[in-house]
Design a protein around this motif. Structure first.
Motif, short mmCIF file in Angstrom:
data_model
loop_
_atom_site.label_atom_id
_atom_site.label_comp_id
_atom_site.label_asym_id
_atom_site.label_seq_id
_atom_site.Cartn_x
_atom_site.Cartn_y
_atom_site.Cartn_z
N THR A 50 34.03 5.89 -9.51
CA THR A 50 33.83 7.12 -8.75
C THR A 50 33.15 6.85 -7.41
OG1 THR A 50 33.64 8.40 -10.80
CG2 THR A 50 32.80 9.42 -8.80
N ALA A 51 32.16 5.96 -7.42
CA ALA A 51 31.44 5.66 -6.18
C ALA A 51 32.37 5.08 -5.12
CB ALA A 51 30.29 4.68 -6.47
N VAL A 52 33.33 4.26 -5.55
CA VAL A 52 34.28 3.67 -4.61
C VAL A 52 35.19 4.76 -4.03
CG1 VAL A 52 36.15 2.01 -4.33
CG2 VAL A 52 34.23 1.47 -5.82
N PHE A 53 35.63 5.69 -4.88
CA PHE A 53 36.46 6.79 -4.40
C PHE A 53 35.71 7.64 -3.37
CE2 PHE A 53 39.10 5.61 -7.88
CZ PHE A 53 40.35 6.15 -7.66
N HIS A 55 33.10 6.73 -1.56
CA HIS A 55 32.87 5.91 -0.37
C HIS A 55 34.12 5.86 0.50
CE1 HIS A 55 30.92 2.91 2.09
NE2 HIS A 55 31.86 2.01 1.85
N SER A 56 35.29 5.74 -0.12
CA SER A 56 36.54 5.70 0.63
C SER A 56 36.79 7.01 1.36
CB SER A 56 37.70 5.40 -0.32
OG SER A 56 37.52 4.17 -0.99
N ILE A 57 36.55 8.13 0.66
CA ILE A 57 36.76 9.43 1.28
C ILE A 57 35.81 9.63 2.46
CG2 ILE A 57 36.60 11.92 0.90
CD1 ILE A 57 37.44 11.39 -2.01
N VAL A 58 34.54 9.27 2.28
CA VAL A 58 33.55 9.45 3.35
C VAL A 58 33.93 8.64 4.59
CG1 VAL A 58 31.16 8.99 4.01
CG2 VAL A 58 31.66 10.02 1.79
N LEU A 59 34.27 7.37 4.39
CA LEU A 59 34.63 6.53 5.54
C LEU A 59 35.91 7.03 6.21
CD1 LEU A 59 33.88 2.85 4.41
CD2 LEU A 59 32.41 4.49 5.60
N ALA A 60 36.87 7.48 5.42
CA ALA A 60 38.12 7.99 5.99
C ALA A 60 37.87 9.27 6.78
CB ALA A 60 39.15 8.24 4.88
N VAL A 61 37.01 10.14 6.28
CA VAL A 61 36.67 11.39 6.99
C VAL A 61 35.95 11.08 8.29
CG1 VAL A 61 35.25 13.46 6.91
CG2 VAL A 61 36.65 12.84 4.94
N ILE A 62 34.99 10.15 8.24
CA ILE A 62 34.26 9.77 9.46
C ILE A 62 35.22 9.20 10.50
CG2 ILE A 62 32.54 8.18 10.40
CD1 ILE A 62 31.01 8.43 7.78
N ASN A 219 32.11 -3.64 0.58
CA ASN A 219 32.68 -2.38 1.07
C ASN A 219 34.09 -2.18 0.51
OD1 ASN A 219 30.94 -0.96 3.36
ND2 ASN A 219 30.65 -3.17 3.56
N LEU A 220 34.21 -2.23 -0.80
CA LEU A 220 35.49 -2.00 -1.44
C LEU A 220 35.93 -0.55 -1.27
CD1 LEU A 220 35.18 -3.92 -4.84
CD2 LEU A 220 36.60 -4.55 -2.88
N LEU A 221 37.21 -0.37 -0.98
CA LEU A 221 37.80 0.96 -0.90
C LEU A 221 38.84 1.11 -2.01
CD1 LEU A 221 38.21 1.43 2.95
CD2 LEU A 221 36.26 1.97 1.50
N ILE A 222 39.42 2.29 -2.09
CA ILE A 222 40.40 2.55 -3.15
C ILE A 222 41.56 1.56 -3.05
CG2 ILE A 222 41.90 4.28 -4.19
CD1 ILE A 222 40.15 6.42 -2.97
N GLY A 223 42.01 1.31 -1.82
CA GLY A 223 43.11 0.39 -1.64
C GLY A 223 42.81 -1.00 -2.17
N ASP A 224 41.55 -1.45 -2.01
CA ASP A 224 41.16 -2.76 -2.54
C ASP A 224 41.23 -2.78 -4.06
OD1 ASP A 224 40.27 -4.05 0.01
OD2 ASP A 224 38.89 -2.36 0.00
#
Length: 269
Positions: A50-53, A55-62, A219-224
């Motif tokens: 969940t934390a990775v999801f 984190h991915s959303i936050v970085l993508a929104v920024i 800094n793993l994202l969903i794609g990783d």
């Protein structure tokens, strides 16, 4: 009528072969185990990620917000230039995209490293070195650099159609710069804003090359995560399919919210 349907046949075949069929495969593996039995275990197993999801959303929104803030004034200035200069500036914006995606990202690695060009330049003034590589900021920077043209082009395409007389009329009626922006430019550019947000947010939230090269292992994202399930040592394509399906749902929800907000703003205007 029959002729029109026959012309659409190649498109329908393309949709079935490259959209519907692959999606059906993802859904099948997401809800089955390695023995092919139906199960929700793959979806339930996503809890620890969940934390990775998030984190991915936050970085993508920024990254999407930064791209929008940068692209809006750039697109407006481009749309007000002479036609010949517009073509030249658009070509300059597109020029980095002619280079391979990996090479562009490698270039930022050489700039952001501890002994990179940026730290070397700052060292001339007695500053640094600063830790810029392998950070969330570096990942966002990579997203903004690579996907900014996808925000500029749809905004420019819409803004170039806005007649200057509309802006002048608003100013003649007493509208200041803020009112021209909020009551004229933004409402008339909403289609371009929505398209740009979609074109930036979707690749940003699903990227894995940028996060791996500029973000490091922290800094793993969903794609990783999805790539690790299909190409890593774990090789759990059922769990990878579940992650892909959840990512698809997240993207669709975010896009529906964006569309709803756009329609609401247009209704208010």
């Amino acid at each position: 009528m029959l002729k029109k349907k026959s012309l659409a046949a190649p498109y329908l075949v393309w949709m079935v072969a490259f959209t519907i069929f692959p999606l059906a495969i993802v859904i099948y593996f997401a809800f089955t185990n390695k023995e092919g039995q139906f199960t929700f275990d793959n979806i339930m197993a996503l809890g620890p990620y969940t934390a990775v999801f998030v984190h991915s959303i936050v970085l993508a929104v920024i990254a999407t917000i930064i791209c929008l803030l940068l692209a809006f004034p750039i697109s407006f200035m481009l749309s007000r230039l002479k036609a010949s200069r517009q073509r030249m500036m658009v070509m300059l914006i597109m020029l980095p995209m002619w280079m391979n995606f990996l090479l562009r990202t490698y270039a930022w690695m050489s700039l952001l490293e501890m002994g990179g060009l940026i730290n070397q330049f700052l060292g001339l003034f007695g500053l640094g070195p600063f830790q810029m590589i392998n950070t969330s900021g570096a990942v966002v920077l990579g997203m903004v650099y690579n996907y900014l043209p996808y925000m500029i082009l749809p905004l420019y395409t819409i803004m170039v159609k806005i007649d200057s007389s509309v802006i002048e009329a608003a100013q003649d009626l007493g509208a200041n710069m803020f009112h021209v922006l909020t009551r004229v430019l933004i409402p008339l550019s909403m289609d371009g804003i929505t398209t740009g947000i979609t074109m930036v947010f979707v690749p940003s939230i699903s990227t894995f090359i940028i996060s791996r090269m500029l973000g490091g292992g922290s800094n793993l994202l969903i794609g990783d995560l999805i790539e690790l399930q299909f190409l890593g040592n774990s090789y759990n394509y059922n769990l990878g399919s579940a992650m892909s399906l959840v990512l698809m749902v997240i993207v669709l929800l975010c896009m529906s919210l964006t569309t709803a907000d756009t329609e609401e703003m247009e209704a208010m205007v």
